[in-house]
Design an enzyme around this catalytic site. Structure first.
Site, PDB file in Angstrom:
ATOM      1  N   HIS A 125       0.842  -1.205   0.000  1.00 63.11           N
ATOM      2  CA  HIS A 125       0.000   0.000   0.000  1.00 63.11           C
ATOM      3  C   HIS A 125       0.878   1.257   0.000  1.00 63.11           C
ATOM      4  O   HIS A 125       0.643   2.187  -0.762  1.00 63.11           O
ATOM      5  CB  HIS A 125      -0.931  -0.034   1.211  1.00 63.11           C
ATOM      6  CG  HIS A 125      -1.796   1.168   1.309  1.00 63.11           C
ATOM      7  ND1 HIS A 125      -2.783   1.446   0.386  1.00 63.11           N
ATOM      8  CD2 HIS A 125      -1.818   2.192   2.197  1.00 63.11           C
ATOM      9  CE1 HIS A 125      -3.371   2.574   0.709  1.00 63.11           C
ATOM     10  NE2 HIS A 125      -2.806   3.046   1.792  1.00 63.11           N
ATOM     11  N   LYS A 185      -8.416  13.071  -6.952  1.00 61.56           N
ATOM     12  CA  LYS A 185      -9.435  12.242  -6.285  1.00 61.56           C
ATOM     13  C   LYS A 185      -9.710  12.754  -4.885  1.00 61.56           C
ATOM     14  O   LYS A 185      -8.785  13.071  -4.141  1.00 61.56           O
ATOM     15  CB  LYS A 185      -8.949  10.791  -6.231  1.00 61.56           C
ATOM     16  CG  LYS A 185      -9.823   9.867  -5.394  1.00 61.56           C
ATOM     17  CD  LYS A 185      -9.521   8.404  -5.687  1.00 61.56           C
ATOM     18  CE  LYS A 185      -9.100   7.650  -4.457  1.00 61.56           C
ATOM     19  NZ  LYS A 185      -8.807   6.244  -4.743  1.00 61.56           N
ATOM     20  N   ARG A 187     -11.834  11.397  -1.570  1.00 62.60           N
ATOM     21  CA  ARG A 187     -12.644  10.287  -1.066  1.00 62.60           C
ATOM     22  C   ARG A 187     -13.749  10.831  -0.173  1.00 62.60           C
ATOM     23  O   ARG A 187     -13.489  11.580   0.769  1.00 62.60           O
ATOM     24  CB  ARG A 187     -11.768   9.275  -0.310  1.00 62.60           C
ATOM     25  CG  ARG A 187     -12.536   8.025   0.063  1.00 62.60           C
ATOM     26  CD  ARG A 187     -11.645   6.856   0.458  1.00 62.60           C
ATOM     27  NE  ARG A 187     -11.122   6.079  -0.660  1.00 62.60           N
ATOM     28  CZ  ARG A 187     -11.841   5.241  -1.402  1.00 62.60           C
ATOM     29  NH1 ARG A 187     -13.130   5.082  -1.193  1.00 62.60           N
ATOM     30  NH2 ARG A 187     -11.269   4.555  -2.374  1.00 62.60           N
TER      31      ARG A 187
END
Ligand code: R5P
Length: 292
Positions: A125, A185, A187
């Site tokens: 990640h 982006k 979220r």
């Protein structure tokens, strides 16, 4: 080198063994006791062998099986153990967000390396997590595997759905000699995101084949929104590629409904698995084998 494929990664482990000139490959016997506890037993001659245990850790049970497998191969006399964790679970919580939390990624690094001499994983990640291991640890990338597949497709543009993926899409674009862009982006919650096109596109999207590239697809929220945005702006075809295809709930069907093709590598078994990271894992194993 002797390869053991845990139940979460049997097919990938066998592919790795084939890439290593058919290195001996074994599947452990596993069962559950009546109280639910797990039992594992490995076969084959492992005395003084360099043993590679391959097991993704998507679920807690996968993790437990990995711990037991490392113990089993040690008990069977393995001289050197490399743990290969193609999908490294618990990696998202890689720092303290609120006081009192566990830093799960760090805790897992400390436990996964126990009993092993080295660790190999794929597209963590965050790459900094590699530094949490105290043993030699190496990270393969899913990019070459996806690029090998995309070479067979007429790709016009590579797209990262967020700025965090810029290095990945840049690397893919360099391998394929194609232009790339990254969306902005935001979220909203774990299932919803808002995306924005960058101001300066390298080409008009009209009629073009755009390929979204991400490290992981979880709920599919990001890729669905990204595919819709590309279509709204005229893309003629949209594909989605990722290293780790978790595809929770109906994610795979939702993505299929808005894309022409969706595919992932084989770090997790799923219906979109079309590219293999076996050559990349095998390369790392050879480069870092004991005494190399
Ligand atoms: C975000 O940092 C990752 O690169 C992925 O874009 C994200 O985890 C995908 O999650 P989901 O499929 O739930 O939108």
């Amino acid at each position: 080198m002797h390869i053991i494929g845990g139940t979460a990664s049997t097919a990938l482990a066998e592919r790795v063994s084939r890439r290593l000139s058919n290195a001996p490959f074994g599947i452990p016997f596993t069962k559950r006791f009546p109280d639910g506890e797990m039992y594992v037993r490995v076969g084959g001659r492992l005395e003084n062998e360099d043993v590679v245990v391959v097991q993704s850790t998507r679920t807690d049970a996968d993790l437990l099986e990995l711990f037991l497998l490392v113990d089993a191969v040690r008990e069977a006399g393995a001289r050197h153990v490399t743990v290969v964790v193609p999908y490294f679970g618990y990696a998202r919580q890689d720092r303290l967000f609120f006081p009192g939390e566990a830093v799960s990624a760090r805790a897992l690094c400390r436990h996964v390396e126990l009993g092993a001499e080295a660790v190999i994983t794929v597209d963590l990640h965050s790459p900094q997590t590699l530094q949490q291991f105290t043993k030699p640890a190496y990270e393969a990338s899913g990019v070459p595997a996806i690029a090998r597949l995309l070479r067979e497709r007429p790709v016009d543009l590579l797209v990262s759905p967020d700025k965090g993926g810029i290095e990945r899409v840049r690397r893919m674009a360099a391998l394929l000699d194609k232009p790339w862009i990254a969306f902005e982006k935001k979220r909203i919650d774990s299932d919803h995101v808002e995306l924005k096109l960058p101001g300066d596109l390298p080409m008009p999207l009209s009629g073009k084949h755009a390929v979204l590239v991400d490290d992981v697809i979880t709920t599919g929220g990001t890729i669905v929104e990204a595919a819709k945005l590309l279509r709204r702006n005229g893309a003629g075809a949209v594909s989605a590629a990722c290293t780790h295809g978790l595809f929770l709930r109906d994610a795979f069907e939702r993505i299929k409904a808005v894309t022409d093709e969706v595919f992932s590598t084989d770090t997790l078994g799923n219906p979109a698995e079309k590219a293999s990271v076996a050559p990349d894992i095998a390369e790392l194993l050879l480069a870092h084998r004991p005494g190399a």
